[in-house]
Design a protein around this motif. Structure first.
Motif, short mmCIF file in Angstrom:
data_model
loop_
_atom_site.label_atom_id
_atom_site.label_comp_id
_atom_site.label_asym_id
_atom_site.label_seq_id
_atom_site.Cartn_x
_atom_site.Cartn_y
_atom_site.Cartn_z
N GLY A 33 0.79 -1.22 0.00
CA GLY A 33 0.00 0.00 0.00
C GLY A 33 0.82 1.27 0.00
N ALA A 34 1.93 1.24 0.69
CA ALA A 34 2.70 2.47 0.88
C ALA A 34 3.10 3.12 -0.44
CB ALA A 34 3.94 2.18 1.71
N GLN A 35 3.41 2.30 -1.46
CA GLN A 35 3.87 2.88 -2.72
C GLN A 35 2.73 3.36 -3.60
OE1 GLN A 35 5.00 -0.44 -1.80
NE2 GLN A 35 6.52 0.70 -0.62
N LYS A 36 1.59 2.77 -3.46
CA LYS A 36 0.50 3.02 -4.39
C LYS A 36 -0.56 3.97 -3.86
CE LYS A 36 0.65 -1.38 -6.90
NZ LYS A 36 0.59 -0.80 -8.26
N VAL A 37 -0.52 4.21 -2.57
CA VAL A 37 -1.62 4.94 -1.94
C VAL A 37 -1.19 6.33 -1.50
CG1 VAL A 37 -3.38 4.89 -0.13
CG2 VAL A 37 -2.56 2.74 -1.12
#
Ligand SMILES: Nc1ncnc2c1ncn2[C@@H]1O[C@H](COP(=O)(O)OP(=O)(O)O)[C@@H](O)[C@H]1O
Ligand SMILES: [Mg+2]
Length: 158
Positions: A33-37
């Protein structure tokens, strides 16, 4: 989900749950999630105790869908979750408007998609309006899901 449940169970009652903490816990629990959100909105918006559990469930269903069908399961997928506070009208309580927008998602043609009426849409389109008086929208657009949820929140600051 464990982290979200952990956050909820740490609270003896649900009267001190802050929206950015809830959404932050949900995003942290998403794989990759960290990279995409991207999260964007004011801190310290206090949820009404009566709304916490069902809102957490709805956000979790949206996240699960994003992993299964959407932005969190596809290489070019992105998810922007933004929110804002709309000051109270005559009824006294401010509204929190949550905007969940996925992009970069390749959506299968309408006639090849599975049955529409699952738990995720049911929670957003029916349970939230009926149980919380929320205003919601859920649309599958060309590049991904766009969902909005407006709920009344506590009028006291965190
Ligand atoms: N984030 C998403 N991206 C693309 N399609 C989605 C997304 N969320 C839901 N859908 C589509 O909408 C359908 C209904 O979702 P939902 O109500 O959660 O039911 P379920 O997940 O059980 O299929 C899904 O089967 C899928 O086809
Ligand atoms: Mg689902």
């Amino acid at each position: 989900l464990a982290r979200v449940q952990g956050l909820l169970s740490q609270l003896t009652s649900h009267d001190r749950v802050i929206f950015d903490e809830l959404i932050g816990a949900e995003v942290a629990a998403m794989d990759g999630g960290a990279q995409k959100v991207t999260l964007r909105g004011p801190r310290g918006v206090r949820l009404r105790s009566s709304t916490v559990q069902i809102l957490a469930m709805a956000l979790h269903e949206l996240a699960t869908n994003a992993i299964k069908y959407g932005a969190l399961g596809q290489p070019d997928g992105r998810l922007v979750i933004s929110w804002s506070l709309v000051e109270a009208g005559d009824d006294g309580r401010p509204w929190l408007t949550i905007d969940w927008r996925e992009s970069g998602v390749s959506i299968p043609p309408l006639d090849t998609r599975p049955d529409w009426k699952g738990q995720g849409r049911g929670l957003v389109e029916r349970a939230l309006p009926y149980q919380l008086g929320a205003r919601t929208t859920f649309v599958i657009e060309t590049g991904g899901v766009h969902c909005t949820i407006s709920i009344q929140v506590s009028d006291t600051k965190a």
